[in-house]
Scaffold this motif. Structure first.
Motif, PDB file in Angstrom:
ATOM      1  N   ALA A  93      18.939  67.125  17.509  1.00 27.10           N
ATOM      2  CA  ALA A  93      19.228  68.484  17.980  1.00 27.10           C
ATOM      3  C   ALA A  93      17.984  69.372  17.855  1.00 27.10           C
ATOM      4  N   ALA A  94      17.235  69.229  16.760  1.00 29.02           N
ATOM      5  CA  ALA A  94      16.026  70.036  16.588  1.00 29.02           C
ATOM      6  C   ALA A  94      14.983  69.668  17.629  1.00 29.02           C
ATOM      7  N   SER A  95      14.807  68.387  17.921  1.00 27.45           N
ATOM      8  CA  SER A  95      13.817  67.990  18.924  1.00 27.45           C
ATOM      9  C   SER A  95      14.219  68.450  20.316  1.00 27.45           C
ATOM     10  N   ALA A 100      13.344  72.323  24.716  1.00 23.40           N
ATOM     11  CA  ALA A 100      13.861  73.410  25.561  1.00 23.40           C
ATOM     12  C   ALA A 100      12.964  74.637  25.474  1.00 23.40           C
ATOM     13  N   VAL A 101      12.474  74.981  24.296  1.00 26.12           N
ATOM     14  CA  VAL A 101      11.588  76.142  24.128  1.00 26.12           C
ATOM     15  C   VAL A 101      10.266  75.907  24.846  1.00 26.12           C
ATOM     16  N   VAL A 102       9.716  74.691  24.741  1.00 29.45           N
ATOM     17  CA  VAL A 102       8.449  74.380  25.406  1.00 29.45           C
ATOM     18  C   VAL A 102       8.616  74.432  26.917  1.00 29.45           C
ATOM     19  N   LEU A 103       9.697  73.838  27.429  1.00 30.77           N
ATOM     20  CA  LEU A 103       9.938  73.891  28.876  1.00 30.77           C
ATOM     21  C   LEU A 103      10.143  75.315  29.363  1.00 30.77           C
ATOM     22  N   ARG A 104      10.836  76.106  28.588  1.00 31.40           N
ATOM     23  CA  ARG A 104      11.074  77.505  28.971  1.00 31.40           C
ATOM     24  C   ARG A 104       9.762  78.270  29.020  1.00 31.40           C
ATOM     25  N   SER A 105       8.902  78.038  28.051  1.00 30.41           N
ATOM     26  CA  SER A 105       7.621  78.753  28.056  1.00 30.41           C
ATOM     27  C   SER A 105       6.725  78.263  29.193  1.00 30.41           C
ATOM     28  N   LEU A 106       6.809  76.983  29.530  1.00 29.69           N
ATOM     29  CA  LEU A 106       6.007  76.467  30.644  1.00 29.69           C
ATOM     30  C   LEU A 106       6.499  77.016  31.980  1.00 29.69           C
TER      31      LEU A 106
END
Length: 114
Positions: A93-95, A100-106
């Motif tokens: 779940a943490a990974s 999701a955070v990295v994709l959102r920022s990209l």
């Protein structure tokens, strides 16, 4: 081709014998038993019958210790397996959250620079 075909059972071949055959009982005579004669001298009484062992499980102290140690070991193994599964779910779940955070920022990065 798509129509079902019901198999036909063939007639039995050979001689069919019945499972139970009647036995003649007319020439069997009843069996008479002869009783033992009564004697006048003294006999020792018959020993008391030994009671049948009960179906209850009886544990010795050593056997009880083995059962307790085995059940405690089983509880520890099951607990370790459950904790490791919970830890695996938490790490997954943490990974997924980090991805999701990295994709959102990209995906949102190019929009902010315009």
């Amino acid at each position: 081709m798509f129509q079902p075909r019901i198999p036909v059972n063939p007639l039995p071949t050979g001689i069919v014998t019945p499972l139970v055959q009647p036995t003649p009982t007319g020439d069997i005579e009843p069996h008479h038993t002869v009783h033992a004669p009564v004697c006048d001298h003294h006999h020792t009484p018959a020993p008391a019958p030994v009671p049948a062992p009960s179906s209850a499980v009886r544990l010795t102290p050593a056997g009880l210790a083995v059962v307790v140690a085995g059940s405690a070991g089983a509880v520890l193994v099951v607990g370790a397996v459950l904790v490791s599964m919970l830890l695996a779910v938490a790490i997954s779940a943490a990974s997924v959250a980090v991805c999701a955070v990295v994709l959102r920022s990209l995906l949102n990065g190019p929009r902010r620079h315009r």
